[in-house]
Write an enzyme that holds these catalytic residues in place. Structure first.
Site, PDB file in Angstrom:
ATOM      1  N   GLY B  31      -1.339  41.368  43.099  1.00  0.00           N
ATOM      2  CA  GLY B  31      -0.691  40.136  42.663  1.00  0.00           C
ATOM      3  C   GLY B  31      -1.590  39.212  41.860  1.00  0.00           C
ATOM      4  O   GLY B  31      -1.109  38.271  41.245  1.00  0.00           O
ATOM      5  N   CYS B 240      31.388  49.932  38.782  1.00  0.00           N
ATOM      6  CA  CYS B 240      31.118  50.354  37.407  1.00  0.00           C
ATOM      7  C   CYS B 240      32.354  51.024  36.817  1.00  0.00           C
ATOM      8  O   CYS B 240      32.932  51.935  37.416  1.00  0.00           O
ATOM      9  CB  CYS B 240      29.931  51.309  37.366  1.00  0.00           C
ATOM     10  SG  CYS B 240      29.668  52.063  35.753  1.00  0.00           S
ATOM     11  N   CYS B 243      31.265  54.990  36.067  1.00  0.00           N
ATOM     12  CA  CYS B 243      30.949  55.954  37.113  1.00  0.00           C
ATOM     13  C   CYS B 243      31.506  55.537  38.476  1.00  0.00           C
ATOM     14  O   CYS B 243      31.507  56.328  39.412  1.00  0.00           O
ATOM     15  CB  CYS B 243      29.448  56.174  37.209  1.00  0.00           C
ATOM     16  SG  CYS B 243      28.546  54.772  37.903  1.00  0.00           S
ATOM     17  N   CYS B 265      27.224  50.036  34.624  1.00  0.00           N
ATOM     18  CA  CYS B 265      25.841  50.105  35.094  1.00  0.00           C
ATOM     19  C   CYS B 265      24.888  49.718  33.961  1.00  0.00           C
ATOM     20  O   CYS B 265      25.065  50.161  32.828  1.00  0.00           O
ATOM     21  CB  CYS B 265      25.488  51.530  35.508  1.00  0.00           C
ATOM     22  SG  CYS B 265      26.306  52.099  36.979  1.00  0.00           S
ATOM     23  N   CYS B 271      23.884  55.958  35.742  1.00  0.00           N
ATOM     24  CA  CYS B 271      25.322  56.029  35.516  1.00  0.00           C
ATOM     25  C   CYS B 271      25.721  57.461  35.129  1.00  0.00           C
ATOM     26  O   CYS B 271      26.661  58.032  35.678  1.00  0.00           O
ATOM     27  CB  CYS B 271      25.719  55.062  34.410  1.00  0.00           C
ATOM     28  SG  CYS B 271      27.477  54.705  34.326  1.00  0.00           S
TER      29      CYS B 271
END
Lengths: 256, 278
Positions: B31, B240, B243, B265, B271
């Site tokens: 970080g 979606c 899909c 998606c 997808c």
């Protein structure tokens, strides 16, 4: 009992120029000390040295912590000093814009110190912020407004609330009423006086306005060219000034 | 057509060495924003110059590279960066998440779970999460050093006060390994939980700002929140349209001038996989 702040021979030089020279005094818990003097006399330099904003050239400042330990400011680590500044101390700037976070709402300004010491509950932060706004006479429905939409007097009161929310023991004020018109000044002084009494705060107030010193402080110091030329009880100094410069200062106050 | 005028993966070996050292430092301190001497790249700032330099430094000739932009493999940014590495490194490329060993991404984490054998490289515009609240670099560095992160919550407080909820939806600040608060680049907060304990190495490169930071594999990443306003990800009423999945991050697409909308998606590879088209 030991003094809250003990200042010993504090000097600040800017090269050959003198900021303040050989200042010594003690501030006791719950006491309000005014530092008066004309522009350029070293009042603000002294305040900035005391509050650790700038390092002093020589001399020592000792502060007594809540647990009774006495620490020298220049021997503390930066982390400890910064923690002290946002918990035990407050600093009220002359220009509220220096002391406030202007980009966020009033509520966030008051809540910031709470979040800085680890408060992570939104409801509690908001309740405390609301309570503090009421105590400094700001309407509750202004809590989500930006400080930009506040008047000068309101900004100054918001700054005071922001500083007092973590119940500090010592507050530094640099010309807290500077730049405000007289009626607003009077109300602000009244408010500060009430808060200081009720919270048993110790305060150091820098001012060029003797009326502010008279209303707020029990003791005062008069500075000229970086040195303290007279100190004592406020009433005593204002009624019976000894140093020629103090006499001049007192007699220069306009009588209406 | 590997142009011989280039060193492998464009950057010279000394530059890659310098960047790898910054990457190692970043991995050692999860970080932490490690500074590095960012190079001028043959693309404008904002196009992923940081990510490209990190990818160039970790790439080997045996790697298979996948590049995505907003989840899609076929958008301008993804296509041009993929072409750049095909030209300068001659590495194999793929659109399939599970086949890639290095994935460079802009603004998304793939829906398909990543593995220990993969490296995810993020393109970062502004690495400093404290920047909008504290403009001074000297001050933000001190704040990181002393763990003074209270001001991060001021931003979240402000969201709740103005909108009734935490309205930050992307670049949502999080704390890495209970130490540094970092900006996970402008990924939607939907992807924040994927950062946490991810088996893959995650590297973040900011070219203009000259910073590299990292989330090592299996590292704790906790999104900041309030006790009474816990962190939440976006949810959709739709599935979606292509899909039918309900698990992925959906893009809203306006279909005509009458306000017809379609939700699909954002991860095109995921997808296609769900539709069984690959």
């Amino acid at each position: 009992m030991s003094p809250l702040l003990a200042v010993d021979n504090l000097s600040k030089l800017y090269g050959a120029r003198v900021g303040c020279r050989e200042v010594s005094f003690a501030l006791w818990p719950g006491e309000v000390l005014a530092i008066a003097g004309e522009s350029g006399s070293g009042k603000t330099t002294l305040l900035r040295c005391l509050s650790g904003h700038v390092p002093a050239s020589s001399g020592k400042v000792h502060y007594t912590l809540r647990d009774g330990r006495s620490v020298a400011l220049d021997e503390m680590s930066e982390a400890e000093r910064r923690l002290l500044m946002r918990t035990d101390w407050g600093f009220v700037h002359q220009d509220a814009r220096d002391g406030l976070r202007m980009g966020v709402s009033a509520g966030a300004n008051v809540g910031e110190r709470m979040m800085a010491v680890g408060e992570r509950h939104y409801g509690r932060i908001r309740a405390t912020a609301t309570d503090w706004l009421k105590r400094v006479e700001i309407a509750e429905d202004r809590i989500d407004d930006s400080p930009w939409s506040y008047s000068g007097g309101m900004r100054q009161r918001l700054q005071i609330a922001r500083n007092l929310v973590t119940s500090p023991r010592l507050v530094f004020m640099d010309e807290p009423t500077g730049g405000l018109d007289v009626s607003v000044q009077a109300r602000l002084l009244d408010l500060i006086r009430g808060l200081v009494k009720r919270l048993d705060l110790a305060a150091i107030v820098v001012t060029h306005d003797l009326a502010v010193a008279r209303l707020l402080s029990s003791r005062m110091m008069v500075m000229q060219q970086g040195q303290v030329i007279e100190e004592g009880l406020t009433d005593q100094i204002l009624e019976d000034p000894q140093a020629p410069y103090t006499q001049l200062l007192v007699s220069s106050v306009l009588q209406v | 057509m590997n142009a011989p005028a280039y060193n492998f993966a464009y950057l010279n070996e000394q530059t890659k060495r310098m960047i790898r050292r910054a990457i190692l430092k970043a991995i050692a301190i999860p970080g932490y924003q490690a500074p590095f001497a960012s190079r001028e790249m043959p693309m404008p700032y904002g196009w992923g110059t940081g990510g490209v330099q990190v990818t160039a430094s970790v790439l080997t000739p045996e790697d298979t590279l996948k590049v995505i932009d907003q989840g899609a493999d076929d958008t301008t940014n993804a296509v041009s960066i993929r072409k750049f590495f095909v030209k300068t490194a001659g590495v194999a490329t793929t659109e399939k998440t599970e086949e890639a060993s290095v994935i460079q991404t802009r603004h998304r984490i793939p829906e398909t779970p990543l593995t220990e054998d993969q490296i995810l490289v993020f393109q970062v515009p502004i690495p400093e999460p404290l920047r909008f609240l504290e403009p001074r670099e000297t001050e933000t560095r001190t704040m990181h050093a002393l763990e003074e992160y209270g001001v991060m919550h001021v931003k979240l407080y402000e969201d709740i006060a103005q909108y009734g909820e935490i309205a930050t939806t992307y670049a949502y600040p999080a704390r890495v390994a209970e130490r540094y608060v970092f900006d996970p680049s402008p990924i939607p907060k939907f992807d924040n939980p994927k950062l946490d304990g991810c088996p893959a190495l995650q590297l973040f490169g900011a070219g203009r700002e000259k910073r590299i930071y990292a989330v090592p594999p299996y590292t704790r990443v906790k999104s900041l929140d309030f006790e009474d306003h816990p962190f939440e990800v976006q949810r959709w009423d739709q599935s979606c349209a292509l899909c039918g999945t309900r698990e992925s991050f959906l893009d809203e697409i306006v279909m005509d001038d009458h306000g017809t909308r379609m939700f699909v998606c954002s991860d095109t590879d995921f997808c296609a996989k769900t539709r069984g088209e690959r």
